[in-house]
Design a protein around this motif. Structure first.
Motif, PDB file in Angstrom:
ATOM      1  N   GLN A  66       2.728  -4.354  -5.968  1.00  0.00           N
ATOM      2  CA  GLN A  66       2.049  -3.579  -5.236  1.00  0.00           C
ATOM      3  C   GLN A  66       0.574  -4.059  -5.748  1.00  0.00           C
ATOM      4  N   VAL A  67       0.260  -5.079  -6.815  1.00  0.00           N
ATOM      5  CA  VAL A  67      -1.154  -5.658  -6.308  1.00  0.00           C
ATOM      6  C   VAL A  67      -1.181  -6.291  -5.134  1.00  0.00           C
TER       7      VAL A  67
ATOM      8  N   VAL B 242      -4.928  -4.516  -0.255  1.00  0.00           N
ATOM      9  CA  VAL B 242      -5.482  -4.122   1.291  1.00  0.00           C
ATOM     10  C   VAL B 242      -5.958  -2.324   1.897  1.00  0.00           C
ATOM     11  N   LEU B 243      -5.427  -1.729   0.957  1.00  0.00           N
ATOM     12  CA  LEU B 243      -5.502  -0.298   0.360  1.00  0.00           C
ATOM     13  C   LEU B 243      -7.159  -0.755  -0.161  1.00  0.00           C
TER      14      LEU B 243
ATOM     15  N   TYR C 118      -5.818  -8.934   3.959  1.00  0.00           N
ATOM     16  CA  TYR C 118      -4.559  -9.493   3.831  1.00  0.00           C
ATOM     17  C   TYR C 118      -4.651 -11.208   3.759  1.00  0.00           C
ATOM     18  N   ILE C 119      -2.954 -11.880   3.136  1.00  0.00           N
ATOM     19  CA  ILE C 119      -3.207 -12.895   3.494  1.00  0.00           C
ATOM     20  C   ILE C 119      -1.981 -13.283   3.661  1.00  0.00           C
TER      21      ILE C 119
ATOM     22  N   ASP D 158      -3.601   2.145 -10.721  1.00  0.00           N
ATOM     23  CA  ASP D 158      -5.207   1.452  -9.591  1.00  0.00           C
ATOM     24  C   ASP D 158      -3.883   2.384  -8.108  1.00  0.00           C
ATOM     25  N   LEU D 159      -2.473   1.801  -8.079  1.00  0.00           N
ATOM     26  CA  LEU D 159      -2.572   2.182  -6.428  1.00  0.00           C
ATOM     27  C   LEU D 159      -1.724   3.280  -5.821  1.00  0.00           C
ATOM     28  N   LEU D 160      -1.760   4.395  -7.295  1.00  0.00           N
ATOM     29  CA  LEU D 160      -1.326   5.843  -7.141  1.00  0.00           C
ATOM     30  C   LEU D 160      -2.437   6.696  -6.747  1.00  0.00           C
TER      31      LEU D 160
END
Length: 479
Positions: free
Chosen positions: A248-249, A254-255, A260-261, A295-297
């Motif tokens: 999720q982190v 990315v969002l 991203y890596i 924070d992802l939500l």
């Protein structure tokens, strides 16, 4: 000549619209507050209203409600900053035709929106919407909630915002995601989907972000991830609630940044991928339980669409049955009595379960009859035990034995038929058996451990994550 009302407290916005629209032959009236709006709609009739969400003396949504109450035929577009996009989506639910984000970066798109609303009928747009849904197999029917859902999905499809789809297993979340992609400006780019609960944490990261050669045992060559493959397209993250906190982190990064890596890599890569996430569990509740990042939500839940379960739209059941019969190229039909039995069933597996029931009945009835009568239906439908979900009914020994007996009879009936058999259907029954037995053992052990998930997982020699996946796959509620 079309009359357009613009309500925005920023005078330069009003000036821009006046010059921009009057050059096209439209008549423009400006207002700068809620008080101006109330005065102007009493004095004039308008064909289109452009309303800012944030005004000094009122909320734009309140003006929208007032407009739709007084002049239902007047089209409305709300104007918003990115931080208030969720409010703009609420405006669409209240009757706004669309929303635009400020500042107006694409004037051509803004012009097309206004011209389209004023010069083309709503009927043409709705026909396109329903035709696309039918083509993709998203059967809407007559249920009001489903029709409202489709209209909202169609309106937000062309916006570059993330979407969260919630609904029980089998309701059609992936089909709706595909509909949004197909109705979006990215329709000619890739649509890639992955079930976050069906793969391990390491494999999920590799699938999403890709990996470099030698990143882990078995990584014999570099691999592109889904964010790379779906660049400029849409990535569908099914069962997002099953992703680990560590994953999720990385998704959050990315969002937030579009960067991203790869697993085992060092190079920072960019992606322009639209995210549509889905979950059959309530992610807000998962945040409270500390299993999902808040924070992802927040990043995913820009627009939330909730698909109603089949039991709440049973008026559409005959239509769904007819659609599945056509999909199976079957000339058969269901008797009125059979449809009555089906209407009394709880449908814990929703539309997916209905399809399996129709396919089973067709397989058994082909060559014997033109009308599918109750004897061709599974016993669980004829019993019509609607008082509790199927997951709960199969947690004791007696009900598990009944299920196993019915399952064996179904398989043997297919085995004994001297006709072609759909092996994919047979294998789907095997998968259903595996899931049902796994869930039954989990529920039985949870009862023995008084709900202790960790102890239950240890007794069954599975991970807690696997236990959660088994419980939630059919929408079972966990305490």
């Amino acid at each position: 000549m079309y009359n357009i009302l613009v309500i925005d407290d920023e005078r330069e916005v009003g000036t821009f619209f006046r010059h921009f629209l009057e050059e096209k032959g439209y008549h423009v009236t400006l207002g700068f507050s809620g008080k101006d709006f109330s005065t102007l709609i009493r004095q004039h009739r308008f064909d289109l209203a452009l309303i800012d969400v944030k005004l000094p003396d009122t909320n734009g949504l309140d003006l929208l409600k007032q407009l739709k109450l007084s002049f239902p035929a007047c089209k409305a577009v709300v104007m918003t900053g990115y931080s208030t996009v969720k409010t703009a989506v609420e405006a669409i639910k209240y009757g706004a035709s669309d929303y635009v984000e400020k500042p107006f970066d694409d004037i051509n798109q803004l012009e097309q929106l206004i011209d389209g609303l004023l010069q083309s009928g709503a009927t043409s747009t709705q026909n396109d919407m329903y035709k696309l849904a039918e083509t993709l197999g998203f059967v809407v029917g007559t249920n009001k909630e489903m029709n409202d859902l489709l209209k909202l999905a169609y309106k937000i499809a062309k916006k570059n915002v993330n979407v969260l789809i919630e609904g029980e297993t089998g309701t059609g979340k992936e089909v709706l995601a595909h509909f949004i992609h197909s109705a979006s400006m990215r329709y000619d780019q890739p649509f890639i989907g992955i079930n976050c609960g069906a793969v391990s944490e390491t494999l999920l990261e590799s699938e999403l972000f890709g990996h470099e050669k030698g990143a882990f045992t078995g990584a014999v060559k570099e691999k592109k991830g889904m964010f790379e493959i779906a660049n400029r397209g849409t990535l569908f993250l099914d069962e997002i609630g099953e992703a680990t906190l560590a994953t999720q982190v990385k998704l959050l990064r990315v969002l937030e940044t579009g960067e991203y890596i790869r697993v085992g890599g060092e190079t920072v890569r960019k992606t322009n991928t639209r995210i549509i996430a889905a979950s059959h569990v309530n992610l807000a509740k998962a945040v409270e339980e500390k299993t999902f990042r808040e924070d992802l939500l927040y990043r995913l839940d820009v627009v939330k669409l909730t698909i109603p379960p089949l039991r709440e739209r049973l008026e559409d059941l005959p239509l769904l049955v007819d659609y599945f019969l056509k999909k199976l190229h079957s000339p058969l039909s269901f008797s009125t009595e059979s449809l009555a039995y089906m209407s009394q069933y709880h449908w814990p597996g929703n539309v997916r379960e209905l399809f399996n029931v129709v396919k089973r009945a067709v397989t058994l009835a082909e060559g014997e009859t033109a009308i599918i009568t109750p004897p061709y239906l599974p016993e669980k439908l004829k019993a019509a035990r609607t008082s509790m979900p199927i997951v709960e009914k199969k947690t004791n020994d007696t009900d598990l034995e009944t299920y196993l007996h019915e399952w064996v009879n179904d398989i043997l009936s297919l085995w004994k038929k001297n006709e072609p058999v759909d092996l994919e259907y047979v294998l789907s029954l095997v998968k259903e058996l595996e899931t049902t037995i796994g869930r039954a053992f989990v529920m039985k052990t949870l009862k023995e451990t008084i709900g202790n998930r960790k102890e239950t997982a240890e007794r069954l020699n599975i991970t807690v994550r696997k236990l959660r996946y088994l419980l939630k796959e059919k929408g079972a509620d966990q305490k």
